[in-house]
Design a protein around this motif. Structure first.
Motif, PDB file in Angstrom:
ATOM      1  N   PRO A  83     -11.093 -24.650  32.820  1.00 31.15           N
ATOM      2  CA  PRO A  83     -12.016 -25.435  33.536  1.00 31.15           C
ATOM      3  C   PRO A  83     -12.732 -24.201  34.315  1.00 31.15           C
ATOM      4  O   PRO A  83     -12.489 -23.559  35.129  1.00 31.15           O
ATOM      5  N   VAL A  84     -14.128 -24.227  34.131  1.00 30.22           N
ATOM      6  CA  VAL A  84     -14.982 -23.209  34.612  1.00 30.22           C
ATOM      7  C   VAL A  84     -16.254 -24.109  35.099  1.00 30.22           C
ATOM      8  O   VAL A  84     -16.557 -25.141  34.595  1.00 30.22           O
ATOM      9  N   ALA A  85     -17.332 -23.346  36.027  1.00 33.04           N
ATOM     10  CA  ALA A  85     -18.433 -24.112  36.180  1.00 33.04           C
ATOM     11  C   ALA A  85     -19.474 -22.906  36.318  1.00 33.04           C
ATOM     12  O   ALA A  85     -19.498 -21.799  36.216  1.00 33.04           O
ATOM     13  N   PHE A  86     -20.759 -23.532  35.722  1.00 34.47           N
ATOM     14  CA  PHE A  86     -22.057 -22.902  35.678  1.00 34.47           C
ATOM     15  C   PHE A  86     -22.332 -22.642  37.211  1.00 34.47           C
ATOM     16  O   PHE A  86     -22.502 -23.364  38.073  1.00 34.47           O
ATOM     17  N   LYS A  87     -22.994 -21.238  37.406  1.00 32.20           N
ATOM     18  CA  LYS A  87     -23.560 -21.020  38.760  1.00 32.20           C
ATOM     19  C   LYS A  87     -24.890 -20.245  38.300  1.00 32.20           C
ATOM     20  O   LYS A  87     -25.106 -19.697  37.399  1.00 32.20           O
ATOM     21  N   VAL A  88     -25.600 -20.092  39.287  1.00 30.21           N
ATOM     22  CA  VAL A  88     -26.976 -19.193  39.147  1.00 30.21           C
ATOM     23  C   VAL A  88     -27.262 -18.664  40.395  1.00 30.21           C
ATOM     24  O   VAL A  88     -26.970 -19.091  41.538  1.00 30.21           O
ATOM     25  N   ASP A  89     -27.580 -17.088  40.233  1.00 25.64           N
ATOM     26  CA  ASP A  89     -27.725 -16.411  41.686  1.00 25.64           C
ATOM     27  C   ASP A  89     -29.223 -16.311  41.791  1.00 25.64           C
ATOM     28  O   ASP A  89     -30.052 -17.093  41.231  1.00 25.64           O
ATOM     29  N   SER A  90     -29.456 -15.589  42.968  1.00 19.92           N
ATOM     30  CA  SER A  90     -30.926 -15.840  43.482  1.00 19.92           C
ATOM     31  C   SER A  90     -32.044 -15.240  42.394  1.00 19.92           C
ATOM     32  O   SER A  90     -33.135 -15.416  42.664  1.00 19.92           O
ATOM     33  N   ASN A  91     -31.473 -14.530  41.430  1.00 16.44           N
ATOM     34  CA  ASN A  91     -32.578 -13.897  40.350  1.00 16.44           C
ATOM     35  C   ASN A  91     -32.621 -15.043  39.343  1.00 16.44           C
ATOM     36  O   ASN A  91     -33.590 -14.486  38.271  1.00 16.44           O
ATOM     37  N   GLY A  92     -32.006 -15.878  39.010  1.00 15.75           N
ATOM     38  CA  GLY A  92     -32.242 -17.163  38.107  1.00 15.75           C
ATOM     39  C   GLY A  92     -31.330 -16.741  37.195  1.00 15.75           C
ATOM     40  O   GLY A  92     -31.206 -17.493  36.007  1.00 15.75           O
ATOM     41  N   GLU A  93     -30.326 -15.860  37.164  1.00 13.76           N
ATOM     42  CA  GLU A  93     -29.351 -15.522  36.061  1.00 13.76           C
ATOM     43  C   GLU A  93     -28.188 -16.453  36.409  1.00 13.76           C
ATOM     44  O   GLU A  93     -27.734 -16.562  37.412  1.00 13.76           O
ATOM     45  N   ILE A  94     -27.740 -17.058  35.172  1.00 10.55           N
ATOM     46  CA  ILE A  94     -26.676 -18.257  35.126  1.00 10.55           C
ATOM     47  C   ILE A  94     -25.351 -17.454  34.838  1.00 10.55           C
ATOM     48  O   ILE A  94     -25.597 -16.364  33.789  1.00 10.55           O
ATOM     49  N   TYR A  95     -24.311 -17.855  35.450  1.00  9.16           N
ATOM     50  CA  TYR A  95     -22.940 -16.988  35.076  1.00  9.16           C
ATOM     51  C   TYR A  95     -21.871 -18.155  35.181  1.00  9.16           C
ATOM     52  O   TYR A  95     -22.091 -19.065  35.709  1.00  9.16           O
ATOM     53  N   LEU A  96     -20.688 -17.804  34.711  1.00 11.05           N
ATOM     54  CA  LEU A  96     -19.701 -18.784  34.858  1.00 11.05           C
ATOM     55  C   LEU A  96     -18.671 -18.183  35.827  1.00 11.05           C
ATOM     56  O   LEU A  96     -18.517 -17.077  36.429  1.00 11.05           O
TER      57      LEU A  96
ATOM     58  N   ASP B  64     -14.026 -25.743  45.447  1.00  7.14           N
ATOM     59  CA  ASP B  64     -14.991 -26.557  45.976  1.00  7.14           C
ATOM     60  C   ASP B  64     -15.829 -27.383  45.483  1.00  7.14           C
ATOM     61  O   ASP B  64     -16.707 -28.290  46.031  1.00  7.14           O
ATOM     62  N   LEU B  65     -15.752 -27.470  44.228  1.00  5.01           N
ATOM     63  CA  LEU B  65     -16.602 -28.421  43.190  1.00  5.01           C
ATOM     64  C   LEU B  65     -15.924 -29.496  42.893  1.00  5.01           C
ATOM     65  O   LEU B  65     -16.174 -30.529  41.995  1.00  5.01           O
ATOM     66  N   LEU B  66     -14.653 -29.767  43.086  1.00  6.25           N
ATOM     67  CA  LEU B  66     -13.823 -30.836  42.749  1.00  6.25           C
ATOM     68  C   LEU B  66     -13.587 -31.731  44.037  1.00  6.25           C
ATOM     69  O   LEU B  66     -13.752 -31.400  45.262  1.00  6.25           O
ATOM     70  N   THR B  67     -13.424 -33.024  43.837  1.00  9.31           N
ATOM     71  CA  THR B  67     -13.421 -34.014  44.904  1.00  9.31           C
ATOM     72  C   THR B  67     -11.888 -34.644  44.856  1.00  9.31           C
ATOM     73  O   THR B  67     -11.434 -34.547  44.034  1.00  9.31           O
ATOM     74  N   THR B  68     -11.734 -35.300  46.080  1.00  6.61           N
ATOM     75  CA  THR B  68     -10.829 -35.956  46.493  1.00  6.61           C
ATOM     76  C   THR B  68     -11.153 -37.612  46.478  1.00  6.61           C
ATOM     77  O   THR B  68     -10.358 -38.519  47.073  1.00  6.61           O
ATOM     78  N   ASP B  69     -12.621 -37.956  46.170  1.00  9.15           N
ATOM     79  CA  ASP B  69     -12.916 -39.275  46.209  1.00  9.15           C
ATOM     80  C   ASP B  69     -12.762 -39.832  44.865  1.00  9.15           C
ATOM     81  O   ASP B  69     -13.629 -39.669  43.907  1.00  9.15           O
TER      82      ASP B  69
END
Length: 205
Positions: free
Chosen positions: A103-116, A122-127
């Motif tokens: 289980p991984v997530a996509f992120k994007v940095d300030s230069n517009g580069e996407i990485y995993l 912090d992306l999971l919820t208890t709702d």
């Protein structure tokens, strides 16, 4: 935004601080050389810098992806569209095993580069709407030898399989089938590793 540096028959090239990024010509068919275009950039399995104006996956959302290559810089995962994306070692929180799904997530940095990243807590919820004895499944995203295994149910919900429920050897990325043992007032889920799941796991091992 990135400037279109040049075109060829099927591709265009965007000028970035990391070098030229390849983009499908159809994505910039209404643009001319020198025009600027808003795009995401990412590295593929062959270390080719690629770009897309409309990235097909959500940023900051958890997906299950398979690790297909590991080198000195990090890990490459296969996306559902058969393209590949890079996870730098700085974003890895556990030892990754080749050909295993995580289980991984996509992120994007300030230069517009996407990485995993494997930093997904912090992306999971208890709702949620889970109740005691509900059957659930999810992949382990973290193991604390003093507490237990943290499980991402349906890639959305955070839960804990306590250390006394862990029978045998577990690793991050492992798919767990369990029952909800308890839902705390704050929504935190504690899991019960069922005998059926344990029997199934033993037969596979």
């Amino acid at each position: 935004e990135f400037k279109i540096k040049r075109f060829n028959k099927n591709k265009a090239y965007l000028a970035t601080k990391f070098g030229d990024a390849v983009i499908d010509k159809n994505e910039v068919k209404d643009k001319n050389q020198g025009d600027r275009v808003k795009a995401y950039i990412y590295q593929d399995l062959n270390n080719v810098l690629r770009a897309a104006t409309d990235f097909p996956y959500e940023i900051n959302k958890v997906y299950e992806l398979k690790a297909v290559k590991i080198d000195k810089k990090g890990v490459y995962f296969q996306m559902p569209n058969k393209n590949h994306i890079f996870m730098p070692f700085s974003e890895r929180t556990y030892r990754v095993i080749l050909d295993m799904t995580y289980p991984v997530a996509f992120k994007v940095d300030s230069n517009g580069e996407i990485y995993l990243t494997s930093k997904i807590r912090d992306l999971l919820t208890t709702d949620h709407d889970f109740h005691e004895n509900d059957e659930v499944s999810g992949r382990i995203y973290s193991i604390n030898k003093s507490i237990g295994a943290f499980v991402a149910i349906d890639n959305k919900y955070d839960s804990l399989l306590r250390i006394d429920e862990l029978k045998g050897v577990f690793v991050e990325g492992e798919l767990v089938h369990a029952r909800v043992k308890e839902v705390k007032d704050d929504g935190k889920i504690c899991l019960l590793y069922t005998s059926d799941a344990a029997d199934e796991r033993s037969s596979v091992d």
